[in-house]
Scaffold this motif. Sequence first.
Motif, PDB file in Angstrom:
ATOM      1  N   VAL A  58       0.842  -1.196   0.000  1.00 40.51           N
ATOM      2  CA  VAL A  58       0.000   0.000   0.000  1.00 40.51           C
ATOM      3  C   VAL A  58       0.882   1.253   0.000  1.00 40.51           C
ATOM      4  CG1 VAL A  58      -0.230   0.277   2.527  1.00 40.51           C
ATOM      5  CG2 VAL A  58      -2.115   0.986   1.006  1.00 40.51           C
ATOM      6  N   TRP A  59       0.313   2.347  -0.503  1.00 40.95           N
ATOM      7  CA  TRP A  59       1.103   3.600  -0.543  1.00 40.95           C
ATOM      8  C   TRP A  59       0.550   4.604   0.425  1.00 40.95           C
ATOM      9  CZ3 TRP A  59       5.378   5.749  -1.303  1.00 40.95           C
ATOM     10  CH2 TRP A  59       5.511   7.125  -1.444  1.00 40.95           C
ATOM     11  N   SER A  60       1.421   5.059   1.259  1.00 37.49           N
ATOM     12  CA  SER A  60       0.974   6.115   2.175  1.00 37.49           C
ATOM     13  C   SER A  60       1.694   7.415   1.782  1.00 37.49           C
ATOM     14  CB  SER A  60       1.314   5.729   3.621  1.00 37.49           C
ATOM     15  OG  SER A  60       1.542   6.865   4.367  1.00 37.49           O
ATOM     16  N   ASP A  61       0.921   8.370   1.529  1.00 36.77           N
ATOM     17  CA  ASP A  61       1.455   9.636   0.978  1.00 36.77           C
ATOM     18  C   ASP A  61       2.408  10.329   1.927  1.00 36.77           C
ATOM     19  OD1 ASP A  61       1.615  11.232  -1.146  1.00 36.77           O
ATOM     20  OD2 ASP A  61      -0.209  12.389  -0.767  1.00 36.77           O
ATOM     21  N   SER A  62       2.163  10.198   3.170  1.00 42.43           N
ATOM     22  CA  SER A  62       2.889  10.988   4.152  1.00 42.43           C
ATOM     23  C   SER A  62       4.269  10.434   4.487  1.00 42.43           C
ATOM     24  CB  SER A  62       2.068  11.079   5.441  1.00 42.43           C
ATOM     25  OG  SER A  62       1.817   9.761   5.867  1.00 42.43           O
ATOM     26  N   THR A  63       4.454   9.155   4.266  1.00 45.71           N
ATOM     27  CA  THR A  63       5.626   8.509   4.822  1.00 45.71           C
ATOM     28  C   THR A  63       6.931   8.839   4.091  1.00 45.71           C
ATOM     29  OG1 THR A  63       5.034   6.638   3.505  1.00 45.71           O
ATOM     30  CG2 THR A  63       4.532   6.515   5.865  1.00 45.71           C
ATOM     31  N   TYR A  64       6.862   8.869   2.843  1.00 44.01           N
ATOM     32  CA  TYR A  64       8.104   8.794   2.105  1.00 44.01           C
ATOM     33  C   TYR A  64       8.683  10.139   1.646  1.00 44.01           C
ATOM     34  CZ  TYR A  64      11.459   6.705  -1.115  1.00 44.01           C
ATOM     35  OH  TYR A  64      12.562   6.315  -1.735  1.00 44.01           O
ATOM     36  N   PHE A  65       7.857  10.880   0.962  1.00 45.16           N
ATOM     37  CA  PHE A  65       8.408  12.089   0.308  1.00 45.16           C
ATOM     38  C   PHE A  65       7.795  13.346   0.879  1.00 45.16           C
ATOM     39  CE2 PHE A  65       8.794   8.718  -2.849  1.00 45.16           C
ATOM     40  CZ  PHE A  65      10.136   8.789  -3.117  1.00 45.16           C
ATOM     41  N   VAL A  66       8.534  14.340   0.794  1.00 45.65           N
ATOM     42  CA  VAL A  66       7.973  15.647   1.157  1.00 45.65           C
ATOM     43  C   VAL A  66       7.542  16.392  -0.089  1.00 45.65           C
ATOM     44  CG1 VAL A  66       9.095  15.967   3.366  1.00 45.65           C
ATOM     45  CG2 VAL A  66      10.294  16.568   1.248  1.00 45.65           C
ATOM     46  N   GLU A  67       6.919  17.459   0.165  1.00 45.69           N
ATOM     47  CA  GLU A  67       6.385  18.455  -0.770  1.00 45.69           C
ATOM     48  C   GLU A  67       6.569  18.202  -2.262  1.00 45.69           C
ATOM     49  OE1 GLU A  67       8.100  22.278  -1.363  1.00 45.69           O
ATOM     50  OE2 GLU A  67       6.319  22.387  -2.641  1.00 45.69           O
ATOM     51  N   ASN A  68       5.494  18.001  -2.957  1.00 39.39           N
ATOM     52  CA  ASN A  68       5.478  17.981  -4.403  1.00 39.39           C
ATOM     53  C   ASN A  68       6.307  16.882  -5.042  1.00 39.39           C
ATOM     54  OD1 ASN A  68       3.849  20.207  -4.527  1.00 39.39           O
ATOM     55  ND2 ASN A  68       5.575  21.625  -4.710  1.00 39.39           N
ATOM     56  N   LYS A  69       6.853  16.010  -4.231  1.00 38.29           N
ATOM     57  CA  LYS A  69       7.794  15.103  -4.818  1.00 38.29           C
ATOM     58  C   LYS A  69       7.134  13.923  -5.490  1.00 38.29           C
ATOM     59  CE  LYS A  69      11.495  17.319  -3.953  1.00 38.29           C
ATOM     60  NZ  LYS A  69      12.391  17.109  -2.837  1.00 38.29           N
ATOM     61  N   ILE A  70       5.918  13.641  -5.088  1.00 37.42           N
ATOM     62  CA  ILE A  70       5.270  12.465  -5.670  1.00 37.42           C
ATOM     63  C   ILE A  70       3.754  12.658  -5.762  1.00 37.42           C
ATOM     64  CG2 ILE A  70       5.042  11.243  -3.457  1.00 37.42           C
ATOM     65  CD1 ILE A  70       5.917   8.704  -5.151  1.00 37.42           C
ATOM     66  N   ASP A  71       3.227  12.134  -6.844  1.00 40.71           N
ATOM     67  CA  ASP A  71       1.780  12.090  -7.005  1.00 40.71           C
ATOM     68  C   ASP A  71       1.424  10.654  -7.361  1.00 40.71           C
ATOM     69  OD1 ASP A  71       0.813  14.641  -6.528  1.00 40.71           O
ATOM     70  OD2 ASP A  71       1.398  15.331  -8.559  1.00 40.71           O
ATOM     71  N   VAL A  72       0.505  10.100  -6.634  1.00 42.87           N
ATOM     72  CA  VAL A  72       0.044   8.747  -6.973  1.00 42.87           C
ATOM     73  C   VAL A  72      -1.453   8.819  -7.194  1.00 42.87           C
ATOM     74  CG1 VAL A  72      -0.030   6.334  -6.228  1.00 42.87           C
ATOM     75  CG2 VAL A  72       1.854   7.800  -5.531  1.00 42.87           C
TER      76      VAL A  72
END
Lengths: 424, 225
Positions: A58-72
């Motif tokens: 599963v992908w959790s938006d908060s865990t990995y990248f900061v600001e603007n770095k990823i869109d899933v």
Amino acid sequence: MKLLAKTNQIYLAFSLVIYLFAGLAFYQVVRIMIYREVESRLRVERLDFEAYIRLHKVWSDSTYFVENKIDVDPVGAHTPQTESFTDTLIRNRYDNELMPFRQFTFYVPIQGITHRVSIRKSLIQSYQLMEVITATMAACLGLLLLGTFWFQGKLSGRLWHPFYETLSRIKRFNLANATPLQLDKPEINEFRELNEVLRKMGDKMQQDYRSLKEFTENASHEIQTPLALINAKVEQLIQSEKLTETQGRWIEAIYQASRRMARLNQGLLLLAKIENHQFTDNQTIDLTALLTEKLEDMDEVLQHKKIAVDIRNSEPFVVPLPAALAESLVTNLVNNAIKHNHPEGRVELLSHADKLWFSNTGSSLTTDPERLFERFKKEGGSPDSVGLGLAIIKEICDNYGLQVHYQETNSWHRFCISPKPETA
Amino acid sequence: MKVLVVEDEKGLAESISDYMNKEGYICETAATFREADERIYLYDYDCVIVDLTLPDGNGFQLIETLKKLLATTGVIIISARNALEDKIRGLEIGSDDYLTKPFHLSELNARVKSLIRRRNFGGHTEIRFREIRVNPSSRKVYVNGQLTVISRKEYDLLLYFLSNIDVVLTKVSIAEHLWGDNIDSADSLDMVYSHIKNLRRKLLEKGGSDYVRSVYGIGYKFGEP
């Protein structure tokens, strides 16, 4: 355009093109390098992302990248799944500025649903780097350009110096002078050879000029003696009692022809002497007085042709001329005015301190007035005329600081003589 | 009267001496400077005609020598050079006249005669031809003892004729004698004609004979009718 200016111009244009091209190429290379670097890092991050998905499902938006770095984002199954790198601008969360980013888009199934994943890296540092590099390079290239330009100017100035020196000496070279062409011996072979060739040519030209001068004079002198012989023999021949009328006429023709040739020869000799500046004893001569005197001398001819002479407010017109030439000038002017006049015509003399007009009536010109002063230009087809009178007038004027103009108005032929305006 | 012609052009020298011989002079020729130099040391001449350019020397030098030897000799220069300096220099060293080649033999003859007249009699001699008498010093002309008034040009013309009796004179030579070299020939020939006509008329009026004869349109001859 001067040679140095021309080479400089070409050099400048050429280096500008080269430098511009080099600058563009350099910029492109740097850009490609930076993109390659960013993209390879984005690929590594994709691997990181996929490893994370495999581990956590599963992908959790908060865990990995900061600001603007990823869109899933989940997408429909039918969307074409093509990976791509794109440039994009994204607004900064805090100061609302547009920032350049490199974006990597790929598709990953998460829990059975296809998701489009876009990961990004900021290009702001790379752009700054590129700007700095470009500015430095531009500055360096500019300096180089200026430097080489300056150096090139100095160098060619020095290299071509002997050439310019030679050029100015040739300009000052006078064929009629006795001094030969003096040229340096520069260390550059080509220029030395050039000077050598020029020196030889100059010497040859002076020699030819001298021999031509001598030839003209000698030829004229040598011709006078055979002419004298012809004249003398003809004179003896006509004393013979046994001549027929026809023979008399033939002899007359021979005699006339030899007289004409003598006149022609004397005219040419005089022209050659004037050209060679063989008259040097300048005196101050009042041409008006001389012309008046000449007209009085020719009174009988004038009366014979019923030509009226009108001399009006003639102030002295004083010029520096050798006496022999003044005499010749005046004789030719008067003869011309009488010869081309019609019976009961007029001759007019008018002079100021700085100008003299001598005019005569006569039929209109058939030749071009511009060419009137040329040698052997005959007007009216008179067989006695050799066509040198006006050429002699012009030659005398040209060589002694005078100018002569001709104009025709209402069948008046007017010659105007005045001092040549001083040319600086 | 002895005349020496110094001229390297053989044909011309021959013509001059023939002409002079016919006029009753004893004429000798020299073709080189050396030859001329020798002759003027050996003989006395009344008149010497000198060409300035000689193959082995300069005519001026010859004149200078001549003048030292016998100052009364008349000198006439004939030269191909029509240069003022030459004329002046010639006069300065004692020559009497200067003729530019090509010249008329009749003109040369007239000048020689006038020169000899001036030298030998100081101009105080009359020229006589039958009933015509000319006094050169007073420029007066008498026909049958009567004073005949003629114009200046007519006088010059008569004197030219009297210097060349029984010789055909070309119209051009007459024109140049009267007006000089620079005269335009077309007009001058007409003028020659009218002067001759007037002269003839004036001489006839005083009871003279007509001595002037036109020759084939080339010129005129003055002599026994």
